[in-house]
Design an enzyme around this catalytic site. Structure first.
Site, mmCIF file in Angstrom:
data_model
loop_
_atom_site.group_PDB
_atom_site.id
_atom_site.type_symbol
_atom_site.label_atom_id
_atom_site.label_comp_id
_atom_site.label_asym_id
_atom_site.label_seq_id
_atom_site.Cartn_x
_atom_site.Cartn_y
_atom_site.Cartn_z
ATOM 1 N N ALA A 157 6.162 -0.781 4.265
ATOM 2 C CA ALA A 157 5.415 -0.970 5.510
ATOM 3 C C ALA A 157 5.742 -2.325 6.110
ATOM 4 C CB ALA A 157 3.923 -0.863 5.242
ATOM 5 N N CYS A 158 5.560 -2.401 7.388
ATOM 6 C CA CYS A 158 5.748 -3.620 8.148
ATOM 7 C C CYS A 158 4.952 -4.752 7.501
ATOM 8 C CB CYS A 158 5.258 -3.383 9.571
ATOM 9 S SG CYS A 158 5.544 -4.751 10.668
ATOM 10 N N PRO A 159 5.448 -5.950 7.294
ATOM 11 C CA PRO A 159 6.721 -6.484 7.798
ATOM 12 C C PRO A 159 7.902 -6.360 6.839
ATOM 13 C CG PRO A 159 5.451 -8.263 6.834
ATOM 14 C CD PRO A 159 4.663 -6.993 6.627
#
Lengths: 375, 75
Positions: B13-15
């Site tokens: 998942a981001c980042p």
């Protein structure tokens, strides 16, 4: 310094109370320019998180030390990273739990007024998306208008108030957000009403919402009257509540009017929109207070957080109600329209019951501003 | 197109996809191409925006069965 976590509800309070806040938005610039957390007294700095991977020293001078700083991103992850970096650099900052996703989902119930015989009218303000839903309560019973998909908020609220949800209305088939109407009806046994002209393709059972329909809520027989008012969609229907309030759906807003093009039929519906705004609405009492299904800008909120204004004042101040020339009106509402809402065609399919996306997919569809209006 | 290195950032998942992409690009030489596989939808706009801010070129971008593929040439 420890990093603090804020909920969307805490940010909503800052908006409602006109408080100051400095938002460091670390989404990419396009996303920020398209849609952000609006507040009366908010300041912003947009630096994408991927430009801060080597450190935050460069932005430190741009962050105030005498104001609360909230780091915001799309889902949370990047804002946690940046907030921790700022914390290590000695700054006290917070991040928004769940990011813009949770902001888009948050509903703030605001009481519009007390009605006679212990009745109450509530507006549910979805700040992140500009959606407005309504609940009318009177002696043990409730009616809901234009509920958004977070059905727990409405059913829990009704439970707290000790009322049974009897009637659930949608003013029209929505294209900018997913309706919670049908789910609330399923959960509570209430009756779900939809205008039949908007419902020709729906694949579930509903009760027809037609012009002149009247329901009475609670022992005090609080009046809810339907008024056919097409133009945003061919079925769009307004409500007059207790002879005091006009719930306009997506036909008339505080500082703008509805757009006729979201079902692909702008040319066909512009005449209906004209007739509703310049004829049907002119025949009703100017003292009614307009309660729309959306707001576009934070400036449309009143001091108490409600979005409501006297119909007579809108006749004076709302540009869309003051275009005398019919050809000019036609041009205004069919040409140079703002971009359409994110995934509006898919959202219409969901509201017709044709597709059933999971919660994450629904969240994705509803990302961004509502864009239902023309100024 | 000759791929120098492949980064599998699926499921992250981001980042993290961008954090890892940055590290991977630091390990290749100018003109070489990095292949990145991601499932996080946010990457669709963020990887090109990150590449642009660093001067790198996204030569190709495609989606296959919910996996995003990026081919980034280092500046």
């Amino acid at each position: 310094m420890a990093v603090k976590k804020w909920t969307a509800a805490q940010v909503a309070r800052k908006v409602m109370d006109h408080e100051e806040l400095f938002i460091l938005d670390v989404r990419n610039t396009d996303a920020f320019e398209d849609w952000k957390i609006d507040g009366h007294q908010f300041e912003y700095l947009n630096i994408p998180y991927f430009e801060l991977l080597d450190g935050v020293e460069e932005i430190l001078p741009k962050l105030p030390i005498d104001k609360e700083v909230l780091v915001v991103c799309a889902k949370e992850g990047s804002s946690v990273m940046v907030a921790e970096m700022l914390s290590e650099a000695g700054r006290e900052v917070a991040y928004l739990e769940g990011g813009m996703k949770s902001w888009s989902s948050y509903l703030e119930p605001v009481k519009v007024t007390d009605l006679e015989n212990g009745g109450e009218l509530y507006q549910f303000v979805r700040l992140g998306k500009g959606c407005l839903s309504y609940m009318v309560i009177s002696e043990g019973e409730a009616a809901i208008i234009d509920a958004v998909r977070f059905t727990d908020v409405f059913t829990n609220f009704a439970k707290e108030k000790g009322v049974e949800i009897k009637y659930i209305f949608d003013t029209h088939l929505h294209a900018d957000h997913i309706s919670g109407g049908r789910m609330i009806a399923d959960a509570t046994g209430g009756t779900y009403y939809l205008p039949p002209k908007d419902a020709q393709e729906v694949v579930f059972d509903y009760t027809a919402l037609t012009d002149g329909l009247n329901v009475k809520i609670g022992a005090s027989q609080l009046d809810v009257n339907a008024l056919y008012s097409p133009g945003h969609t061919i079925g769009s229907t307004s409500f007059i509540i207790d002879n005091q309030f006009l719930v306009t759906g997506d036909i008339l807003f505080i500082d703008s009017i509805g757009r006729p093009d979201l079902a692909g039929l702008a040319e066909d519906w512009v005449g209906d929109l004209r007739e509703t705004l310049y004829s049907r609405y002119r025949d009703i009492k100017e003292d009614l207070v307009v309660l729309p299904a959306h707001f576009m800008m934070i400036d449309e909120l009143n001091e108490d957080g409600t979005v409501a204004k006297r119909l007579g004042d809108l006749f004076k101040d709302n540009h869309g109600l003051n275009i005398e020339d019919e050809a000019e009106f036609r041009r205004t509402v069919t040409e140079n329209l703002p971009p359409q809402p994110n995934a509006y065609e898919q959202i219409r399919q969901v509201n017709m019951g044709k597709i059933t996306p999971d919660n994450d997919e629904q969240t994705e569809m509803e990302i961004g501003p509502n864009r239902c209006a023309i100024r | 197109m000759k791929i120098k290195k492949t980064l599998d950032a699926k499921g992250l998942a981001c980042p993290m996809p961008i954090v890892k992409t940055k590290r991977a690009i630091d390990e290749i030489n100018t003109g070489e191409v990095l292949e990145v596989l991601v499932t996080d939808k946010g990457a669709e706009n963020d990887i090109p925006a990150w590449a642009k801010s660093g001067g790198h070129t996204v030569i190709e971008q495609k989606t296959e069965e919910d996996v995003l593929y990026f081919y980034i040439q280092k500046v």
